[in-house]
Design a protein around this motif. Structure first.
Motif, mmCIF file in Angstrom:
data_model
loop_
_atom_site.group_PDB
_atom_site.id
_atom_site.type_symbol
_atom_site.label_atom_id
_atom_site.label_comp_id
_atom_site.label_asym_id
_atom_site.label_seq_id
_atom_site.Cartn_x
_atom_site.Cartn_y
_atom_site.Cartn_z
ATOM 1 N N TYR A 193 8.601 7.345 3.001
ATOM 2 C CA TYR A 193 8.314 6.394 4.060
ATOM 3 C C TYR A 193 9.575 6.031 4.841
ATOM 4 C CZ TYR A 193 4.504 5.788 0.712
ATOM 5 O OH TYR A 193 3.487 6.022 -0.176
ATOM 6 N N VAL A 194 9.377 5.598 6.081
ATOM 7 C CA VAL A 194 10.469 5.028 6.864
ATOM 8 C C VAL A 194 10.559 3.553 6.492
ATOM 9 C CG1 VAL A 194 11.327 4.504 9.174
ATOM 10 C CG2 VAL A 194 10.110 6.662 8.746
ATOM 11 N N LEU A 195 11.726 3.134 6.008
ATOM 12 C CA LEU A 195 11.890 1.787 5.458
ATOM 13 C C LEU A 195 12.926 0.976 6.226
ATOM 14 C CD1 LEU A 195 12.014 2.773 1.665
ATOM 15 C CD2 LEU A 195 10.019 1.940 2.949
ATOM 16 N N THR A 196 12.905 -0.329 5.982
ATOM 17 C CA THR A 196 13.917 -1.248 6.493
ATOM 18 C C THR A 196 14.640 -1.875 5.306
ATOM 19 O OG1 THR A 196 12.427 -3.147 6.476
ATOM 20 C CG2 THR A 196 12.459 -1.782 8.481
ATOM 21 N N THR A 197 15.715 -2.599 5.571
ATOM 22 C CA THR A 197 16.401 -3.294 4.483
ATOM 23 C C THR A 197 15.468 -4.307 3.826
ATOM 24 O OG1 THR A 197 18.482 -3.040 5.683
ATOM 25 C CG2 THR A 197 18.474 -4.594 3.857
ATOM 26 N N LYS A 198 14.662 -4.978 4.625
ATOM 27 C CA LYS A 198 13.701 -5.932 4.071
ATOM 28 C C LYS A 198 12.718 -5.227 3.149
ATOM 29 C CE LYS A 198 10.352 -9.524 5.256
ATOM 30 N NZ LYS A 198 9.677 -10.261 6.366
ATOM 31 N N ASP A 199 12.272 -4.021 3.532
ATOM 32 C CA ASP A 199 11.383 -3.249 2.653
ATOM 33 C C ASP A 199 12.048 -3.000 1.306
ATOM 34 O OD1 ASP A 199 9.277 -2.962 4.495
ATOM 35 O OD2 ASP A 199 10.200 -1.197 5.401
ATOM 36 N N TYR A 200 13.319 -2.607 1.338
ATOM 37 C CA TYR A 200 14.034 -2.343 0.089
ATOM 38 C C TYR A 200 14.099 -3.593 -0.782
ATOM 39 C CZ TYR A 200 15.618 2.421 1.050
ATOM 40 O OH TYR A 200 15.661 3.779 1.260
ATOM 41 N N ASP A 209 0.808 -1.237 0.000
ATOM 42 C CA ASP A 209 0.000 0.000 0.000
ATOM 43 C C ASP A 209 0.833 1.275 0.000
ATOM 44 O OD1 ASP A 209 -2.423 -1.452 0.055
ATOM 45 O OD2 ASP A 209 -2.269 -1.682 2.230
ATOM 46 N N ARG A 210 2.101 1.160 -0.371
ATOM 47 C CA ARG A 210 2.962 2.339 -0.485
ATOM 48 C C ARG A 210 3.440 2.460 -1.922
ATOM 49 N NH1 ARG A 210 6.928 1.055 4.571
ATOM 50 N NH2 ARG A 210 6.906 -0.956 3.495
ATOM 51 N N LYS A 211 3.380 3.667 -2.449
ATOM 52 C CA LYS A 211 3.740 3.887 -3.846
ATOM 53 C C LYS A 211 5.164 4.437 -3.965
ATOM 54 C CE LYS A 211 -0.995 4.643 -5.436
ATOM 55 N NZ LYS A 211 -1.950 5.578 -6.102
ATOM 56 N N PHE A 212 5.872 3.921 -4.965
ATOM 57 C CA PHE A 212 7.249 4.342 -5.205
ATOM 58 C C PHE A 212 7.455 4.611 -6.691
ATOM 59 C CE2 PHE A 212 7.201 1.542 -1.545
ATOM 60 C CZ PHE A 212 7.952 2.245 -0.610
ATOM 61 N N ASN A 213 8.123 5.701 -6.993
ATOM 62 C CA ASN A 213 8.537 6.000 -8.362
ATOM 63 C C ASN A 213 10.026 5.689 -8.473
ATOM 64 O OD1 ASN A 213 6.003 6.990 -9.288
ATOM 65 N ND2 ASN A 213 6.382 8.905 -8.190
ATOM 66 N N ILE A 214 10.344 4.643 -9.215
ATOM 67 C CA ILE A 214 11.710 4.140 -9.285
ATOM 68 C C ILE A 214 12.387 4.591 -10.574
ATOM 69 C CG2 ILE A 214 13.168 2.090 -9.222
ATOM 70 C CD1 ILE A 214 11.577 2.514 -6.671
ATOM 71 N N SER A 215 13.514 5.276 -10.399
ATOM 72 C CA SER A 215 14.323 5.706 -11.537
ATOM 73 C C SER A 215 15.328 4.604 -11.865
ATOM 74 C CB SER A 215 15.065 7.001 -11.195
ATOM 75 O OG SER A 215 15.941 7.372 -12.244
ATOM 76 N N TYR A 216 15.441 4.273 -13.141
ATOM 77 C CA TYR A 216 16.342 3.196 -13.533
ATOM 78 C C TYR A 216 16.887 3.440 -14.936
ATOM 79 C CZ TYR A 216 12.537 1.307 -16.435
ATOM 80 O OH TYR A 216 11.559 1.131 -17.384
ATOM 81 N N GLU A 217 17.908 2.682 -15.272
ATOM 82 C CA GLU A 217 18.486 2.758 -16.617
ATOM 83 C C GLU A 217 18.917 1.365 -17.051
ATOM 84 O OE1 GLU A 217 21.871 5.241 -19.132
ATOM 85 O OE2 GLU A 217 21.322 5.854 -17.094
ATOM 86 N N ILE A 218 18.679 1.061 -18.305
ATOM 87 C CA ILE A 218 19.053 -0.238 -18.855
ATOM 88 C C ILE A 218 20.166 -0.056 -19.883
ATOM 89 C CG2 ILE A 218 18.264 -2.148 -20.317
ATOM 90 C CD1 ILE A 218 15.594 -2.010 -18.912
ATOM 91 N N VAL A 219 21.199 -0.879 -19.761
ATOM 92 C CA VAL A 219 22.327 -0.893 -20.702
ATOM 93 C C VAL A 219 22.311 -2.232 -21.427
ATOM 94 C CG1 VAL A 219 24.841 -0.870 -20.887
ATOM 95 C CG2 VAL A 219 23.690 0.696 -19.306
ATOM 96 N N ASN A 220 22.639 -2.224 -22.701
ATOM 97 C CA ASN A 220 22.595 -3.428 -23.552
ATOM 98 C C ASN A 220 21.172 -4.005 -23.602
ATOM 99 O OD1 ASN A 220 25.422 -3.150 -23.693
ATOM 100 N ND2 ASN A 220 25.736 -4.568 -21.991
ATOM 101 N N PRO A 221 20.194 -3.205 -23.994
ATOM 102 C CA PRO A 221 18.790 -3.621 -23.908
ATOM 103 C C PRO A 221 18.414 -4.835 -24.750
ATOM 104 C CG PRO A 221 19.008 -1.617 -25.211
ATOM 105 C CD PRO A 221 20.329 -1.848 -24.559
#
Length: 239
Positions: free
Chosen positions: A69-76, A10-22
């Motif tokens: 949000y306050v996160l944990t390593t498990k959340d990540y 129930d938490r939304k995240f906008n993740i920035s990423y990049e792909i190399v050698n697609p």
């Protein structure tokens, strides 16, 4: 660079990423450490491992990925898992530097690549212990502004959420998690690393049964100078 929105618990995240050698069919995910971002990892490995599709990710709260949000390593680890599922990936290996190594380990890939990863508790210097004591004392007294003066340089500018997240992840003991990892692992380390010292790397190597260990000249970011040799060992060591 691309941006993908996902929802985890129930938490939304906008993740920035990049792909190399697609056009390649086998994926290697490369995760940065605390306070860093995908760009430094791409700088090291972007021109290597040509037979693989690289996925570079800004984890929430770093680079161009925001976090409320306050996160944990498990959340990540759950967030990265959900993100990779959303991309319909074919992940054969996950590499993680420092904090990213802990996240990678929790994801439990077939091939785990650790670059001076965190997760082994190390003794704190007297000056660090003193700062922690006064910070906790001022915090209990409600003197939050004074508490900030005792934070290390890399956390002073953090948001409340990321500072609380930092406190959640900074002193985790991952010994049991490393010893429980049963797949293939390749561990690389900087001999002069002061953030995660060489004995910590050697200990992780002992804890992970199916692991190799290589130490290089250099500090916590040793891989910037030794990326080519590291990648050759990765190519030869994948299971």
């Amino acid at each position: 660079m691309a941006l993908k929105s996902i929802e985890v618990q129930d938490r939304k995240f906008n993740i920035s990423y990049e792909i190399v050698n697609p056009s390649q069919k086998k994926d290697i995910v490369i995760l940065h450490g605390w306070g860093s971002n995908k760009e430094i990892m791409k700088q090291a490995f972007g021109n290597l491992l040509q037979d693989f599709r690289h996925i570079y990710i800004d984890m929430p709260g770093f680079g161009k990925s925001s976090n409320d949000y306050v996160l944990t390593t498990k959340d990540y680890s759950l967030i990265i898992k959900k993100f990779l599922e959303a991309l319909n990936t074919n992940v054969i290996a996950i590499a993680g530097h420092s904090f990213g190594g802990k996240v990678a380990t929790l994801i439990n890939p077939d091939n785990l690549i650790l670059l001076s990863t965190a997760g082994i508790l190390e003794k704190k210097s007297a000056s660090v212990k003193t700062k922690i004591f006064f910070a906790k004392t001022f915090n209990k007294l409600g003197l939050r502004k004074l508490t900030k003066s005792f934070r290390s340089d890399d956390v002073k500018q953090m948001s409340h959420e990321m500072y609380e997240t930092f406190k959640n992840v900074v002193d985790e003991d991952f010994c049991y998690i490393f010893s429980s990892f049963e797949k293939n692992a390749m561990i690389f380390w900087g001999k002069a690393d002061t953030a995660t010292t060489l004995p910590s790397g050697e200990k992780i190597h002992k804890l992970i049964k199916n692991s190799s260990f290589t130490a290089y000249e250099g500090d916590h970011y040793f891989f910037l100078k030794h990326a080519k040799d590291i990648c050759e060992k990765i190519e030869n060591g994948l299971k």
